[in-house]
Enzyme design. Structure first.
Site, PDB file in Angstrom:
ATOM      1  N   SER A  23       1.213  13.477  -0.688  1.00 42.53           N
ATOM      2  CA  SER A  23       1.696  14.133   0.532  1.00 42.53           C
ATOM      3  C   SER A  23       2.182  15.516   0.139  1.00 42.53           C
ATOM      4  O   SER A  23       2.762  15.695  -0.948  1.00 42.53           O
ATOM      5  CB  SER A  23       2.863  13.332   1.114  1.00 42.53           C
ATOM      6  OG  SER A  23       3.618  14.143   2.007  1.00 42.53           O
ATOM      7  N   GLN A  52      -5.791   7.677   6.206  1.00 38.50           N
ATOM      8  CA  GLN A  52      -5.105   6.443   6.637  1.00 38.50           C
ATOM      9  C   GLN A  52      -3.596   6.525   6.387  1.00 38.50           C
ATOM     10  O   GLN A  52      -2.814   5.820   7.011  1.00 38.50           O
ATOM     11  CB  GLN A  52      -5.723   5.249   5.872  1.00 38.50           C
ATOM     12  CG  GLN A  52      -5.007   3.923   6.018  1.00 38.50           C
ATOM     13  CD  GLN A  52      -4.999   3.402   7.448  1.00 38.50           C
ATOM     14  OE1 GLN A  52      -5.877   3.731   8.245  1.00 38.50           O
ATOM     15  NE2 GLN A  52      -3.997   2.606   7.794  1.00 38.50           N
ATOM     16  N   LYS A  53      -3.166   7.420   5.494  1.00 40.75           N
ATOM     17  CA  LYS A  53      -1.724   7.536   5.217  1.00 40.75           C
ATOM     18  C   LYS A  53      -0.942   7.792   6.509  1.00 40.75           C
ATOM     19  O   LYS A  53       0.150   7.271   6.678  1.00 40.75           O
ATOM     20  CB  LYS A  53      -1.482   8.658   4.224  1.00 40.75           C
ATOM     21  CG  LYS A  53      -0.039   9.064   4.221  1.00 40.75           C
ATOM     22  CD  LYS A  53       0.410   9.696   2.968  1.00 40.75           C
ATOM     23  CE  LYS A  53       1.858  10.062   3.096  1.00 40.75           C
ATOM     24  NZ  LYS A  53       2.082  10.967   4.225  1.00 40.75           N
ATOM     25  N   ASP A  54      -1.505   8.611   7.409  1.00 38.51           N
ATOM     26  CA  ASP A  54      -0.841   8.875   8.687  1.00 38.51           C
ATOM     27  C   ASP A  54      -1.424   7.926   9.732  1.00 38.51           C
ATOM     28  O   ASP A  54      -2.174   8.333  10.629  1.00 38.51           O
ATOM     29  CB  ASP A  54      -1.042  10.343   9.083  1.00 38.51           C
ATOM     30  CG  ASP A  54      -0.377  11.270   8.080  1.00 38.51           C
ATOM     31  OD1 ASP A  54       0.833  11.126   7.860  1.00 38.51           O
ATOM     32  OD2 ASP A  54      -1.069  12.119   7.493  1.00 38.51           O
ATOM     33  N   GLN A  64      -0.824   8.586  13.445  1.00 35.84           N
ATOM     34  CA  GLN A  64      -1.604   9.772  13.846  1.00 35.84           C
ATOM     35  C   GLN A  64      -3.057   9.364  14.121  1.00 35.84           C
ATOM     36  O   GLN A  64      -3.667   9.802  15.105  1.00 35.84           O
ATOM     37  CB  GLN A  64      -1.523  10.823  12.745  1.00 35.84           C
ATOM     38  CG  GLN A  64      -2.479  11.982  12.915  1.00 35.84           C
ATOM     39  CD  GLN A  64      -2.164  13.121  11.978  1.00 35.84           C
ATOM     40  OE1 GLN A  64      -1.203  13.834  12.170  1.00 35.84           O
ATOM     41  NE2 GLN A  64      -2.988  13.326  10.959  1.00 35.84           N
ATOM     42  N   GLY A 101      -5.594  14.255  -1.661  1.00 36.12           N
ATOM     43  CA  GLY A 101      -5.843  13.485  -0.434  1.00 36.12           C
ATOM     44  C   GLY A 101      -6.719  14.274   0.525  1.00 36.12           C
ATOM     45  O   GLY A 101      -7.727  13.770   1.041  1.00 36.12           O
ATOM     46  N   HIS A 102      -6.341  15.557   0.760  1.00 31.02           N
ATOM     47  CA  HIS A 102      -7.176  16.398   1.629  1.00 31.02           C
ATOM     48  C   HIS A 102      -8.578  16.570   1.028  1.00 31.02           C
ATOM     49  O   HIS A 102      -9.583  16.537   1.737  1.00 31.02           O
ATOM     50  CB  HIS A 102      -6.576  17.801   1.774  1.00 31.02           C
ATOM     51  CG  HIS A 102      -5.192  17.828   2.353  1.00 31.02           C
ATOM     52  ND1 HIS A 102      -4.082  18.153   1.625  1.00 31.02           N
ATOM     53  CD2 HIS A 102      -4.761  17.585   3.611  1.00 31.02           C
ATOM     54  CE1 HIS A 102      -3.016  18.112   2.405  1.00 31.02           C
ATOM     55  NE2 HIS A 102      -3.394  17.768   3.611  1.00 31.02           N
ATOM     56  N   LEU A 156      -2.861  21.944   0.234  1.00 34.83           N
ATOM     57  CA  LEU A 156      -3.870  20.914  -0.005  1.00 34.83           C
ATOM     58  C   LEU A 156      -3.626  20.165  -1.309  1.00 34.83           C
ATOM     59  O   LEU A 156      -3.217  20.750  -2.307  1.00 34.83           O
ATOM     60  CB  LEU A 156      -5.264  21.552  -0.025  1.00 34.83           C
ATOM     61  CG  LEU A 156      -5.653  22.305   1.251  1.00 34.83           C
ATOM     62  CD1 LEU A 156      -7.060  22.897   1.112  1.00 34.83           C
ATOM     63  CD2 LEU A 156      -5.580  21.401   2.480  1.00 34.83           C
ATOM     64  N   HIS A 157      -3.885  18.879  -1.264  1.00 36.96           N
ATOM     65  CA  HIS A 157      -3.806  18.038  -2.459  1.00 36.96           C
ATOM     66  C   HIS A 157      -5.050  17.145  -2.484  1.00 36.96           C
ATOM     67  O   HIS A 157      -5.921  17.240  -1.597  1.00 36.96           O
ATOM     68  CB  HIS A 157      -2.502  17.230  -2.490  1.00 36.96           C
ATOM     69  CG  HIS A 157      -2.238  16.460  -1.231  1.00 36.96           C
ATOM     70  ND1 HIS A 157      -3.048  15.438  -0.801  1.00 36.96           N
ATOM     71  CD2 HIS A 157      -1.265  16.584  -0.290  1.00 36.96           C
ATOM     72  CE1 HIS A 157      -2.581  14.948   0.331  1.00 36.96           C
ATOM     73  NE2 HIS A 157      -1.508  15.642   0.668  1.00 36.96           N
TER      74      HIS A 157
HETATM   75  O1  PAF Z   1      -2.227  15.564   9.352  1.00 35.99           O
HETATM   76  C1  PAF Z   1      -2.058  16.792   9.512  1.00 35.99           C
HETATM   77  O2  PAF Z   1      -2.115  17.577   8.574  1.00 35.99           O
HETATM   78  C2  PAF Z   1      -1.752  17.313  10.919  1.00 35.99           C
HETATM   79  O3  PAF Z   1      -0.980  16.429  11.629  1.00 35.99           O
HETATM   80  C3  PAF Z   1      -3.016  17.715  11.689  1.00 35.99           C
HETATM   81  C4  PAF Z   1      -3.916  16.507  11.934  1.00 35.99           C
HETATM   82  C5  PAF Z   1      -3.787  18.771  10.935  1.00 35.99           C
HETATM   83  C6  PAF Z   1      -2.639  18.277  13.076  1.00 35.99           C
HETATM   84  O4  PAF Z   1      -1.852  19.419  12.962  1.00 35.99           O
END
Ligand code: PAF
Length: 286
Positions: free
Chosen positions: A182, A145-147, A150, A33-34, A30-31
């Site tokens: 990241s 939004q970085k991903d 996704q 961003g999370h 975790l950083h």
């Molecule tokens: O962004 C992530 O960390 C992963 O792709 C996720 C959404 C937890 C799915 O494994």
């Protein structure tokens, strides 16, 4: 804060929680961003859950599954003071038990960009997120939004399969020099870390041109490429100007554009993007 490692335990704990529930799915390491996602979930929901699972299904055979940073105690130490209620830290066998054979494929949105470079990646992401949504039954699920691809894949899946959860997308969190946070930044040596600032510099040059009135995707891509090409340690996998929802390539960007790139700096592959919308400043947090 309670940590569950299997599904019945998680469901039992979750069933005892009243009010709106917010889920932040993560792969740990975790950083800030999370943590910004967790804070947003805490602010908007009565209860907050975080999943920590390095999802093998979203890594290709030559990717970094085995060296992906894992430190559950450190992650739990960061989450506890934020007031998280429930953490789910399953093993790969819990998520994919023997005999597992049901996968979620989000077709068109998964094909280009990261999906083109990383076959099967979004099938793994969509399947893990679908399982987490079923296990936690959250009212809201938070993603960065970085991903950007996704986010587009998960939005599509949630709509198409009628998951009763709202997808909340939070701004990219950046280091003071602009590098998007990241977990993979930890792989960069000091020279690579310095060179990695080129991603945001390249995107910013295109954003400046957009804000000055440039509306041709080819011109924005060329501006981005020129900045990347000037950095000897960087090699672009792609620079793309696409529709933010469908991720289809676009040429006229009058209604807005997702400018995204993937760049190798040394042996580390990094992605970043800016969502450029006319009349709206781009939002990221430094
Ligand atoms: O962004 C992530 O960390 C992963 O792709 C996720 C959404 C937890 C799915 O494994």
């Amino acid at each position: 804060m309670i940590t569950a490692v299997n599904v019945p335990e998680l469901r039992r704990l979750r069933a005892g929680m009243r009010g709106d529930f917010g889920l932040v799915p993560t792969m740990g390491a975790l950083h800030e961003g999370h943590l910004s996602l967790v804070r947003r979930a805490r602010a908007e929901c009565d209860r907050t859950g975080v999943s920590i699972f390095v999802n093998p299904a979203q890594f290709g055979p030559n990717e970094d599954l085995h060296r992906y940073p894992r430190d559950l105690d450190r992650d739990l130490g960061l989450l506890e003071p934020l007031g998280v209620d429930l953490v789910f830290a399953p093993s790969p066998e819990t998520m994919y038990p023997a005999g597992f054979q049901s996968w979620v494929t989000v077709e068109e949105v998964s094909k280009g960009l990261e999906g083109g470079m990383r076959p099967g990646h979004f099938r793994g992401v969509a399947t893990a997120v679908a399982k987490l949504l079923n296990i936690f039954a959250p009212d809201r699920a938070y993603f960065g939004q970085k991903d950007a691809q996704q986010v587009a894949v998960i939005r599509r899946m949630v709509n198409d399969l009628n998951f009763p959860a709202e997808v909340v997308v939070c701004p990219t969190v950046r280091a003071p020099d602009g590098l998007a946070l990241s977990s993979r930044n930890a792989y960069l040596n000091p020279d690579e870390r310095q060179a990695a600032t080129v991603l945001y510099r390249a995107l910013s040059a295109a954003r400046d041109a957009f804000e000055a009135g440039e509306r041709k995707a080819s011109a924005l891509r060329a501006i981005t490429r020129a900045v990347l090409d000037a950095e000897p340690m960087a090699r672009a996998d792609y620079v793309s100007a696409s529709d933010p929802d469908t991720l289809a390539d676009i040429e006229g960007v009058g209604a807005g554009v997702l400018l995204s790139l993937a760049v190798r700096v040394g042996h580390v592959r990094l992605i970043d993007n800016l969502l450029l919308l006319p009349g709206k400043p781009n939002v990221s947090c430094h």
